[in-house]
Design a protein around this motif. Structure first.
Motif, mmCIF file in Angstrom:
data_model
loop_
_atom_site.group_PDB
_atom_site.id
_atom_site.type_symbol
_atom_site.label_atom_id
_atom_site.label_comp_id
_atom_site.label_asym_id
_atom_site.label_seq_id
_atom_site.Cartn_x
_atom_site.Cartn_y
_atom_site.Cartn_z
ATOM 1 N N UNK A 244 -4.892 -60.351 59.319
ATOM 2 C CA UNK A 244 -4.734 -60.219 60.771
ATOM 3 C C UNK A 244 -4.209 -58.837 61.145
ATOM 4 N N UNK A 245 -3.270 -58.317 60.342
ATOM 5 C CA UNK A 245 -2.740 -56.988 60.632
ATOM 6 C C UNK A 245 -3.794 -55.901 60.453
ATOM 7 N N UNK A 246 -4.660 -56.077 59.452
ATOM 8 C CA UNK A 246 -5.680 -55.077 59.150
ATOM 9 C C UNK A 246 -6.817 -55.098 60.157
ATOM 10 N N UNK A 247 -7.243 -56.303 60.550
ATOM 11 C CA UNK A 247 -8.435 -56.425 61.398
ATOM 12 C C UNK A 247 -8.132 -56.670 62.866
ATOM 13 N N UNK A 248 -6.951 -57.206 63.147
ATOM 14 C CA UNK A 248 -6.649 -57.584 64.521
ATOM 15 C C UNK A 248 -7.237 -58.920 64.922
ATOM 16 N N UNK A 249 -7.900 -59.593 63.980
ATOM 17 C CA UNK A 249 -8.517 -60.886 64.263
ATOM 18 C C UNK A 249 -7.646 -62.020 63.714
ATOM 19 N N UNK B 66 -17.305 -64.413 54.703
ATOM 20 C CA UNK B 66 -17.571 -63.049 54.268
ATOM 21 C C UNK B 66 -16.423 -62.114 54.627
ATOM 22 N N UNK B 67 -15.906 -62.247 55.836
ATOM 23 C CA UNK B 67 -14.862 -61.340 56.304
ATOM 24 C C UNK B 67 -13.537 -61.556 55.584
ATOM 25 N N UNK C 258 -15.723 -65.991 63.515
ATOM 26 C CA UNK C 258 -16.210 -64.614 63.547
ATOM 27 C C UNK C 258 -17.218 -64.448 64.672
ATOM 28 N N UNK C 259 -17.226 -63.272 65.270
ATOM 29 C CA UNK C 259 -18.193 -62.966 66.311
ATOM 30 C C UNK C 259 -19.426 -62.336 65.698
ATOM 31 N N UNK D 173 -21.528 -57.230 59.481
ATOM 32 C CA UNK D 173 -20.527 -57.802 58.578
ATOM 33 C C UNK D 173 -19.727 -56.686 57.930
ATOM 34 N N UNK D 174 -18.426 -56.882 57.870
ATOM 35 C CA UNK D 174 -17.560 -55.892 57.230
ATOM 36 C C UNK D 174 -16.948 -56.441 55.950
ATOM 37 N N UNK D 175 -17.291 -57.679 55.609
ATOM 38 C CA UNK D 175 -16.697 -58.310 54.451
ATOM 39 C C UNK D 175 -17.608 -58.257 53.242
#
Length: 323
Positions: free
Chosen positions: A5-10, A124-125, A16-17, A21-23
């Protein structure tokens, strides 16, 4: 969870929206036996996923006698299709799929699990080399399927027994042998703080940490699965259940963390003969539970990737590649 959460803000538990894909890229492994009643819908749902990073889908047909192989052979969502010539069980089918996979993360999905469009991206994320990611299932009776799906109803988290659990009173529980003397509205996921209060021999009534690893929807690092020797194929020979619990126990012993994804819930599509199948599964339960208990008495496996590869290669004559 906090680091993600700290890294992605999600939020960890937020779907996931759509978007790139970033994962990690996933290999979806699906064991399939006589699931012609639902497989097309399951594969359609995979084709509609919002993940944009790309993922492969490996279907391992375990000697089906219906149209399972024909459906998988022509469906655009399927990357690879292998058929086992003689019935071998879901553990063997998953091992074959794991051996064929090219991604660093395996997502085990049952052939009767209908996933919302965000689930692949969710896994994936969040996938990592030290995590066992747990998804959930909402059982959907065969007779209710058409109406529920046409209405666009979404699966709910509390449809899974690991989330809301109402055990029988006055009967021995399947796993622990406990006998409850009064009704219980159990909340395993909440009452264990997302499984944090399990492990190290701790239990929640009939539940422990390995039992939370259910391969209906489970994300795991492929390298870790190979290192512990994959699934014990003997479970498939003697009956139903426990091969996923045993894999969970091995991965936990190897130091992996079991973490839930509350947003990753799929419909488990019951077959037309669900009641009869359940009775057959229950009849086999004592045998599989006994094997599981005996395996737990052995040293925790490690360093078995070479052994697993040799085992998988030995299975090749029993299989035919259809796609």
């Amino acid at each position: 969870m906090e680091g993600f959460e700290a890294l992605t803000g999600d939020p960890w538990h937020a779907p996931a929206t759509a978007g790139p894909a970033t994962g990690r890229r996933l290999s979806v492994v699906i064991p399939a036996h006589n699931v012609g009643h639902c497989l097309r819908s399951v594969l359609d749902a995979l084709a509609a996923q919002t993940d944009r990073g790309g993922f492969e889908v490996i279907v391992v047909d375990d000697a089906s006698t219906d149209e399972t192989a024909a459906i998988a052979r022509t469906h655009p969502a399927v990357t690879r299709l292998v058929r086992i010539k003689e019935r071998s069980g879901a553990a063997t089918a998953r091992n074959i799929g794991t051996a064929l996979a090219v991604s660093e993360t395996i997502l085990y999905v049952d052939a009767d699990m209908l996933l919302p469009e965000h689930v692949i991206a969710d896994f994936s994320a969040r996938a990592a080399g030290n995590l066992v990611l747990v998804g959930f299932r909402h059982n959907l009776p065969f007779g209710d399927r058409r109406g529920v799906l046409l209405a666009g109803t979404r699966p709910v988290l509390e449809g899974d027994h690991r989330v809301r659990w109402r055990p029988p009173v006055g009967r021995r529980l399947m796993y622990s042998g406990l006998v409850l003397d009064k009704p219980l509205d159990g909340r395993p996921l909440d009452d264990t703080e997302d499984f944090r209060d399990l492990g190290f021999g701790r239990t929640y009534y009939d539940w422990d940490l390995p039992r939370m690893a259910v391969t209906a929807l489970l994300g795991v690092p492929r390298g870790a699965v190979l290192d512990v020797g994959g699934f014990d194929s003997e479970f498939g020979r003697i009956g139903w259940g426990m091969e996923d619990t045993h894999l969970g126990a091995k991965l936990i012993a190897a130091g992996l963390l079991v973490v839930p994804l509350r947003q990753a819930v799929g419909f488990h599509l019951d077959p037309p003969d669900a009641a009869a199948q359940w009775e057959a599964k229950l009849a086999a339960w004592p045998r599989t539970l006994d094997r599981y208990r005996r395996l737990l008495e052995l040293p925790a496996p490690a360093g078995r990737a070479t052994e697993f590869t040799a085992y998988a290669n030995a299975l090749r004559p029993r299989c035919e590649v259809l796609r």
